[in-house]
Write a protein that holds these residues in place. Sequence first.
Motif, PDB file in Angstrom:
ATOM      1  N   GLU A 130     -35.891 -31.617   7.147  1.00 18.54           N
ATOM      2  CA  GLU A 130     -36.876 -31.692   8.230  1.00 18.54           C
ATOM      3  C   GLU A 130     -36.291 -31.127   9.530  1.00 18.54           C
ATOM      4  O   GLU A 130     -36.979 -30.453  10.291  1.00 18.54           O
ATOM      5  N   ALA A 134     -37.139 -25.189   9.038  1.00 21.28           N
ATOM      6  CA  ALA A 134     -37.878 -24.075   9.636  1.00 21.28           C
ATOM      7  C   ALA A 134     -37.048 -22.795   9.668  1.00 21.28           C
ATOM      8  O   ALA A 134     -37.610 -21.699   9.707  1.00 21.28           O
ATOM      9  N   CYS A 139     -41.277 -26.549   5.777  1.00 21.11           N
ATOM     10  CA  CYS A 139     -41.788 -27.579   6.685  1.00 21.11           C
ATOM     11  C   CYS A 139     -42.236 -28.811   5.912  1.00 21.11           C
ATOM     12  O   CYS A 139     -42.838 -28.693   4.842  1.00 21.11           O
ATOM     13  N   THR A 153     -44.309 -21.722   7.782  1.00 23.98           N
ATOM     14  CA  THR A 153     -44.059 -20.913   8.969  1.00 23.98           C
ATOM     15  C   THR A 153     -43.182 -19.746   8.544  1.00 23.98           C
ATOM     16  O   THR A 153     -42.647 -19.726   7.433  1.00 23.98           O
ATOM     17  N   CYS A 159     -42.711 -25.229  12.765  1.00 24.38           N
ATOM     18  CA  CYS A 159     -43.548 -25.867  11.749  1.00 24.38           C
ATOM     19  C   CYS A 159     -44.826 -26.408  12.387  1.00 24.38           C
ATOM     20  O   CYS A 159     -44.811 -26.859  13.535  1.00 24.38           O
TER      21      CYS A 159
END
Length: 171
Positions: A130, A134, A139, A153, A159
């Motif tokens: 987390e 990205a 995400c 993304t 995200c």
Amino acid sequence: MKFFLLLAAGALVAGCTVPMTIQTVPEPSSDTEMAPPVPKKHTAHRKGLDPELRRAVQQATRAAAADGIQMKVTSGWRSKAHQRRLLDEAVARYGSLEEALRFVSTPDNSAHVTGDAVDIGPTEADVWLEQHGATWGLCRMFANEMWHFELATTPGGTCPEMLPDSSYRNR
């Protein structure tokens, strides 16, 4: 029954519970070198995962390992029949379809069925991904599922805001 996927040397293999280690996995030089041969019974689970998602997860797994985090794919591609079983089990567990849909999507709406989602474990890997996912376009999608990741993304992008749960995806 639990279903596990193993990411090892670039392969996603369903039905295995062997921990993955990737410290010595080299970067593949082409798509044809993405994965070593796997038993035929596991081929559908590997081929069902989006190749870009598989590459992003492989790259993130290597980076996590460099940070001392062991990352496992606990679920990836699912057949519609398997997704239906999961939904039926969730209805039995939670008492209604409405409540079950907060945790399990229908076969027609599941990103796992299309090969566009992975579930990651253990918890420390979820937290790491987390924070860093990205970088590879990965995400976390749902506030109530810390293990569920999708390409949402561009690599290095931002995200999207998480949905409260999977029932919000098709509203």
